[in-house]
Design a protein around this motif. Structure first.
Motif, mmCIF file in Angstrom:
data_model
loop_
_atom_site.group_PDB
_atom_site.id
_atom_site.type_symbol
_atom_site.label_atom_id
_atom_site.label_comp_id
_atom_site.label_asym_id
_atom_site.label_seq_id
_atom_site.Cartn_x
_atom_site.Cartn_y
_atom_site.Cartn_z
ATOM 1 N N ALA A 48 0.838 -1.200 0.000
ATOM 2 C CA ALA A 48 0.000 0.000 0.000
ATOM 3 C C ALA A 48 0.875 1.253 0.000
ATOM 4 O O ALA A 48 0.588 2.238 -0.692
ATOM 5 C CB ALA A 48 -0.910 -0.016 1.226
ATOM 6 N N LEU A 49 1.955 1.216 0.769
ATOM 7 C CA LEU A 49 2.860 2.374 0.821
ATOM 8 C C LEU A 49 3.609 2.536 -0.497
ATOM 9 O O LEU A 49 3.802 3.645 -0.999
ATOM 10 C CB LEU A 49 3.873 2.190 1.963
ATOM 11 C CG LEU A 49 3.297 2.209 3.371
ATOM 12 C CD1 LEU A 49 4.316 1.682 4.370
ATOM 13 C CD2 LEU A 49 2.900 3.641 3.754
ATOM 14 N N ALA A 50 4.019 1.383 -1.077
ATOM 15 C CA ALA A 50 4.819 1.429 -2.315
ATOM 16 C C ALA A 50 4.012 2.007 -3.478
ATOM 17 O O ALA A 50 4.583 2.563 -4.411
ATOM 18 C CB ALA A 50 5.321 0.039 -2.659
ATOM 19 N N ARG A 51 2.695 1.876 -3.423
ATOM 20 C CA ARG A 51 1.843 2.387 -4.513
ATOM 21 C C ARG A 51 1.965 3.901 -4.658
ATOM 22 O O ARG A 51 1.824 4.455 -5.737
ATOM 23 C CB ARG A 51 0.379 2.023 -4.254
ATOM 24 C CG ARG A 51 0.152 0.567 -4.505
ATOM 25 C CD ARG A 51 -1.254 0.256 -4.998
ATOM 26 N NE ARG A 51 -1.343 -1.178 -5.204
ATOM 27 C CZ ARG A 51 -1.784 -2.046 -4.296
ATOM 28 N NH1 ARG A 51 -2.223 -1.610 -3.145
ATOM 29 N NH2 ARG A 51 -1.806 -3.326 -4.564
ATOM 30 N N SER A 52 2.224 4.577 -3.517
ATOM 31 C CA SER A 52 2.303 6.042 -3.609
ATOM 32 C C SER A 52 3.747 6.547 -3.515
ATOM 33 O O SER A 52 3.972 7.747 -3.423
ATOM 34 C CB SER A 52 1.440 6.671 -2.510
ATOM 35 O OG SER A 52 1.860 6.166 -1.264
ATOM 36 N N ASP A 53 4.718 5.655 -3.493
ATOM 37 C CA ASP A 53 6.116 6.114 -3.457
ATOM 38 C C ASP A 53 6.979 5.154 -4.275
ATOM 39 O O ASP A 53 7.225 4.008 -3.863
ATOM 40 C CB ASP A 53 6.615 6.171 -2.011
ATOM 41 C CG ASP A 53 8.030 6.735 -1.917
ATOM 42 O OD1 ASP A 53 8.660 6.956 -2.972
ATOM 43 O OD2 ASP A 53 8.499 6.967 -0.782
ATOM 44 N N LYS A 57 10.727 -0.096 -2.687
ATOM 45 C CA LYS A 57 10.680 -1.339 -3.475
ATOM 46 C C LYS A 57 10.471 -2.505 -2.505
ATOM 47 O O LYS A 57 10.960 -2.470 -1.375
ATOM 48 C CB LYS A 57 11.998 -1.555 -4.206
ATOM 49 C CG LYS A 57 12.384 -0.441 -5.141
ATOM 50 C CD LYS A 57 12.081 -0.862 -6.547
ATOM 51 C CE LYS A 57 12.055 0.224 -7.580
ATOM 52 N NZ LYS A 57 12.428 1.543 -7.271
ATOM 53 N N ILE A 58 9.761 -3.514 -2.989
ATOM 54 C CA ILE A 58 9.538 -4.670 -2.112
ATOM 55 C C ILE A 58 9.986 -5.943 -2.815
ATOM 56 O O ILE A 58 9.644 -6.169 -3.979
ATOM 57 C CB ILE A 58 8.054 -4.810 -1.731
ATOM 58 C CG1 ILE A 58 7.562 -3.486 -1.160
ATOM 59 C CG2 ILE A 58 7.866 -5.920 -0.705
ATOM 60 C CD1 ILE A 58 6.068 -3.418 -1.034
#
Ligand code: UDP
Ligand code: MG
Length: 303
Positions: A48-53, A57-58
């Motif tokens: 969820a965090l990676a979607r806006s930043d 990277k995961i």
């Protein structure tokens, strides 16, 4: 780069704290979270965090492989020239990252954190770790104060392909230093765990001890296998000879007595001595023909 396993409550705080520390730096960066097969919402929270930043990277591992393997996956996927690692449980403080990077700029290959005021239980955590650190210093001669501190900065090319197994991530600084890496240590902040719980018990001590024995053996005998095995072969050969001599003496002192055990033991030691000697020869041949270097064994690359 941060390995996370079942840290769902920490992820958000972690991301915010790391981002804040890195934005102030005004250098290009990426945050790499390695989800080590979490069974809770760690991955979805991170996603969820990676979607806006796009700088987050995961890497997702299919199952829980353990911290060492998670770190290895992170090293291989990280793209920066310098890789900073830390724990995902908010025990390390991202505010230490800028200090570490400044140290790296001074030309070090590795900057290690040292939890001089560690916030963990004394008997179960701090005491065993003090003993282990002392032992590592004695055995390797490398003066690392805190082998268990996760916040570290590495020059990427040195550790990209480092073979990581068992609990080897703890001994990485010592191994690279033995090969010639330039390292320094700085005091870092440490906080008590806020969410979740530690993933380790005392069993890791046993693993670290085994790793240390393996490390010492490799570094002691790597360049001189024949010498190492030769000394052992000689010692066992002498024992065989001593038992044989005692057997002969007994033959005269107690004639008629059965001496099968004594001569048997002597023959066994003689065979073992020969075995060790030939093992040394084989290792020596492999070493001579393989053009091996300990740097290659640990896949450590220097400029
Ligand atoms: N960790 C991991 N895989 C595991 C165990 C731990 O990725 O199998 C992560 C964990 O989420 C944390 C870090 O490794 O970010 C250190 O673990 P922990 O805090 O449990 O260790 P401790 O600080 O108690 O030594
Ligand atoms: Mg922790």
């Amino acid at each position: 780069m941060i390995p996370v396993y079942n840290e769902e409550e920490s992820v958000m705080h972690l991301y915010k704290a790391v981002t804040k520390a890195l934005l102030d730096l005004k250098r290009p960066y990426e945050i790499l979270l390695v989800d080590d097969g979490s069974k809770d919402d760690t991955y979805s929270n991170a996603l969820a965090l990676a979607r806006s930043d796009s700088r987050l990277k995961i890497v997702k591992l299919k199952r829980n492989y353990g911290q060492t393997t998670a770190l290895h996956a992170g090293f291989q996927n990280a793209r920066g020239k310098v890789i900073v690692t830390m724990d995902g449980d908010l025990q390390n403080d991202p505010d230490d990252i800028p200090v570490m990077l400044n140290k790296m700029d001074e030309g070090y290959d590795i900057v290690l954190g040292w939890r001089h005021d560690r916030k963990d239980f004394f008997i179960s955590r701090k005491l065993p770790s003090k003993i282990a650190n002392w032992l590592v210093r004695k055995v390797t001669g490398i003066p690392v104060k805190d082998n268990g501190c996760a916040i570290r900065a590495y020059r990427a090319e040195i550790i990209k392909n480092f073979p990581m197994y068992s609990e080897m991530h703890r001994l990485m600084p010592v191994i690279t230093a033995l090969v010639g890496a330039k390292f320094t240590q700085i005091k870092v902040k440490h906080h008590p765990r806020k969410f979740g719980h530690s993933k380790y018990g005392l069993s890791r001590i046993y693993k670290v001890l085994l790793d240390l024995v393996a490390l010492k053996t490799i570094f002691s005998f790597f360049y001189i296998p024949l010498f190492g095995f030769g000394v052992l072969a000689l010692a066992v050969g002498l024992i065989s000879f001593a038992i044989f001599t005692i057997g002969i003496l007994f033959l005269f002192i107690y004639p008629g007595q059965s001496l099968v055990t004594l001569f048997g033991a002597s023959a066994l030691c003689a065979a073992l001595s020969l075995f060790l000697y030939f093992l040394g020869i084989i290792c020596h041949l492999i070493y001579r023909t393989g053009n091996l270097k300990i740097e290659n064994l640990y896949r450590i690359k220097f400029r």
